[in-house]
Write a protein that holds these residues in place. Structure first.
Motif, PDB file in Angstrom:
ATOM      1  N   ASN A 140       0.814  -1.216   0.000  1.00  0.00           N
ATOM      2  CA  ASN A 140       0.000   0.000   0.000  1.00  0.00           C
ATOM      3  C   ASN A 140       0.846   1.264   0.000  1.00  0.00           C
ATOM      4  O   ASN A 140       0.351   2.344  -0.319  1.00  0.00           O
ATOM      5  N   LYS A 141       2.128   1.135   0.357  1.00  0.00           N
ATOM      6  CA  LYS A 141       2.978   2.327   0.446  1.00  0.00           C
ATOM      7  C   LYS A 141       4.189   2.288  -0.476  1.00  0.00           C
ATOM      8  O   LYS A 141       4.722   3.334  -0.838  1.00  0.00           O
ATOM      9  N   TYR A 142       4.647   1.083  -0.837  1.00  0.00           N
ATOM     10  CA  TYR A 142       5.912   0.972  -1.565  1.00  0.00           C
ATOM     11  C   TYR A 142       5.800  -0.037  -2.709  1.00  0.00           C
ATOM     12  O   TYR A 142       4.900  -0.870  -2.730  1.00  0.00           O
ATOM     13  N   GLY A 143       6.774   0.028  -3.605  1.00  0.00           N
ATOM     14  CA  GLY A 143       6.896  -0.988  -4.634  1.00  0.00           C
ATOM     15  C   GLY A 143       7.470  -2.269  -4.059  1.00  0.00           C
ATOM     16  O   GLY A 143       7.936  -2.313  -2.916  1.00  0.00           O
ATOM     17  N   VAL A 144       7.426  -3.325  -4.872  1.00  0.00           N
ATOM     18  CA  VAL A 144       7.949  -4.627  -4.467  1.00  0.00           C
ATOM     19  C   VAL A 144       8.903  -5.094  -5.569  1.00  0.00           C
ATOM     20  O   VAL A 144       8.562  -5.046  -6.752  1.00  0.00           O
ATOM     21  N   TYR A 145      10.091  -5.574  -5.185  1.00  0.00           N
ATOM     22  CA  TYR A 145      11.143  -5.834  -6.167  1.00  0.00           C
ATOM     23  C   TYR A 145      11.706  -7.248  -6.081  1.00  0.00           C
ATOM     24  O   TYR A 145      12.815  -7.507  -6.552  1.00  0.00           O
ATOM     25  N   ASP A 146      10.928  -8.182  -5.535  1.00  0.00           N
ATOM     26  CA  ASP A 146      11.407  -9.565  -5.419  1.00  0.00           C
ATOM     27  C   ASP A 146      11.769 -10.157  -6.763  1.00  0.00           C
ATOM     28  O   ASP A 146      12.728 -10.933  -6.865  1.00  0.00           O
TER      29      ASP A 146
END
Length: 430
Positions: A277-283
């Motif tokens: 909800n606040k940040y991107g995800v880079y897995d």
């Protein structure tokens, strides 16, 4: 003294070149906290011994997931039970015999990856046997392709290491792919792949060199011993009081407690969770590790910094990279391991105040550790605690991380060969 440790790291990097000639990838699992006497020496452990830690609890279980035929589970559970029993006792086992062709390259990779990590942990001064383990498996996909069944599942585990038996150390989000075929009234494994650092390293090394997996592991272990010895000397210096740490002031203090509260909020021992909800995800874009530690530092009061050039900005306002000195986009230092180190090292005005290149073992809870190989820094984690012995000597760190999510995991069991600490002092207003 700061430069002393920087040169020492550069020397360790040179000794690691042998490893990288075999490995063309971004992850290498090598233990890091050996002392003058390894646990193998102090316990006189033999690889063919059947001793089991007294009172050990060992569980492999299926969690919720796709429905699967019980006969398909038999070889899969046997694989995990064999693997975890071997890791718990730090004694090798014949995992290749679970494959339809024990002499195949893939079976050899599986055997060698397990043996590699066992031997690396035996080189440590900490007792990295497991008093207990619980491994949970969540089945996510089952498909039948021409008689061969593909099973994709996610592993989580919580273990208690012998040197810190009261600490629950957890990992989650480890993906496995099994290929099975019918054999009599059941199934047998034809191939198995694991999306985790040491397995991926061995697989890449074998496939890129066409060498026998045993030969690859022997070369990696030989080089890793040099790295372990260098770090052992650095820890010995720290515990002897011979390490002189750099000092730095900051206009505002870092709230390490708030950072750690955030660090514990956004990990889970059984499943992967992200603050979407606040940040991107880079897995799936090289790893979420530095994105996670940046979020922790921000929660600890370190403000986003959009002043300066590419090396001295640290911000996340959106997905796209934006190097304008505005509150928009993100800077490479927010999500990049080496880029964050450069920011911590070079930022002198507004924003983060940090110390880099100090003695690796001089960190505190809330500081950042980075792991790397051959001068390339690959992974960032946050220190959650410092483990000391009864005499007050530094024994190990506990860390949290993302990508493979870990909670209160001993850094000595983590696996990368080189290590540096970034000490978070606070932040400056100008």
């Amino acid at each position: 003294m700061r430069r002393k440790y920087k040169r020492r790291k550069q020397k360790r990097t040179i000794t690691g070149l042998v490893i990288i000639t075999l490995v063309a990838m971004g992850v290498l699992c090598v233990g890091v906290f050996a002392g003058p006497l390894s646990i193998a020496d102090s316990l006189n452990i033999e690889s063919d011994s059947n001793d089991v830690l007294e009172g050990a609890s060992r569980v492999v279980k299926i969690r919720d997931g796709a429905a699967i035929n019980d006969t398909m589970l038999v070889p899969i559970k046997a694989y995990f039970e064999t693997y975890f029993d071997a890791m718990a006792d730090l004694k090798t086992a014949d995992i290749a015999s679970l494959f339809s062709d024990p002499a195949s390259e893939n079976a050899g990779i599986n055997q060698s990856a397990m043996d590699y990590l066992i031997n690396l942990r035996l080189d440590q001064s900490n007792d990295l046997r497991m008093t207990n383990y619980e491994c949970g498996l969540t089945i996510s996909k089952i498909s039948n392709n021409g008689g061969e069944v593909e099973v994709v599942l996610t592993e989580d585990h919580t273990v208690n290491f012998a040197f810190i038996p009261d600490v629950d150390s957890s990992s989650s989000g480890i993906e496995h792919t099994f290929y099975l075929k019918k054999a009599g009234n059941g199934y047998v494994i034809t191939e198995h792949y694991k999306d985790e650092d040491s397995f991926a390293m061995i697989q890449e090394a074998v496939e890129s060199t066409n060498d026998d997996p045993d030969e690859v592991v022997d070369a990696l272990l030989s080089s890793a011993k040099d790295v372990v010895a260098e770090l052992a000397a650095e820890k010995e210096d720290y515990n002897a009081g011979d390490a002189v740490s750099e000092e730095a002031d900051a206009d505002n203090e870092y709230d390490a407690e708030a950072a750690l509260k955030y660090a514990m909020t956004w990990v889970d021992p059984e499943k992967v969770i992200r603050n979407v909800n606040k940040y991107g995800v880079y897995d799936t874009y090289g790893g979420n590790c530095n994105n996670y530690i940046s979020q922790c530092l921000f929660a600890g009061g370190i403000p986003m910094d959009d002043d300066g050039d590419v090396d001295t900005q640290w911000k996340w306002y959106g997905e796209d990279v934006d190097l304008d000195e505005t509150k928009s986009g993100r800077s490479p230092a927010w999500t990049g391991v080496e880029e964050f180190y450069t920011y911590a090292d070079e930022n002198t005005g507004y924003g983060l105040a940090a110390i880099v290149d100090d003695n690796v073992f001089s960190g505190s809870a809330g500081d950042i550790l980075q792991y790397g190989e051959d001068g390339e820094w690959l992974h960032s984690v946050i220190i959650t605690d410092v483990i000391e012995d009864k005499n007050g000597n530094m024994v190990d760190y506990l860390i949290n991380s993302n990508t493979t999510d870990r909670i209160n995991y001993p850094a000595s069991a983590y696996g990368y060969s080189d290590l540096r600490v970034i000490k978070i002092m606070g932040w400056n207003e100008s």
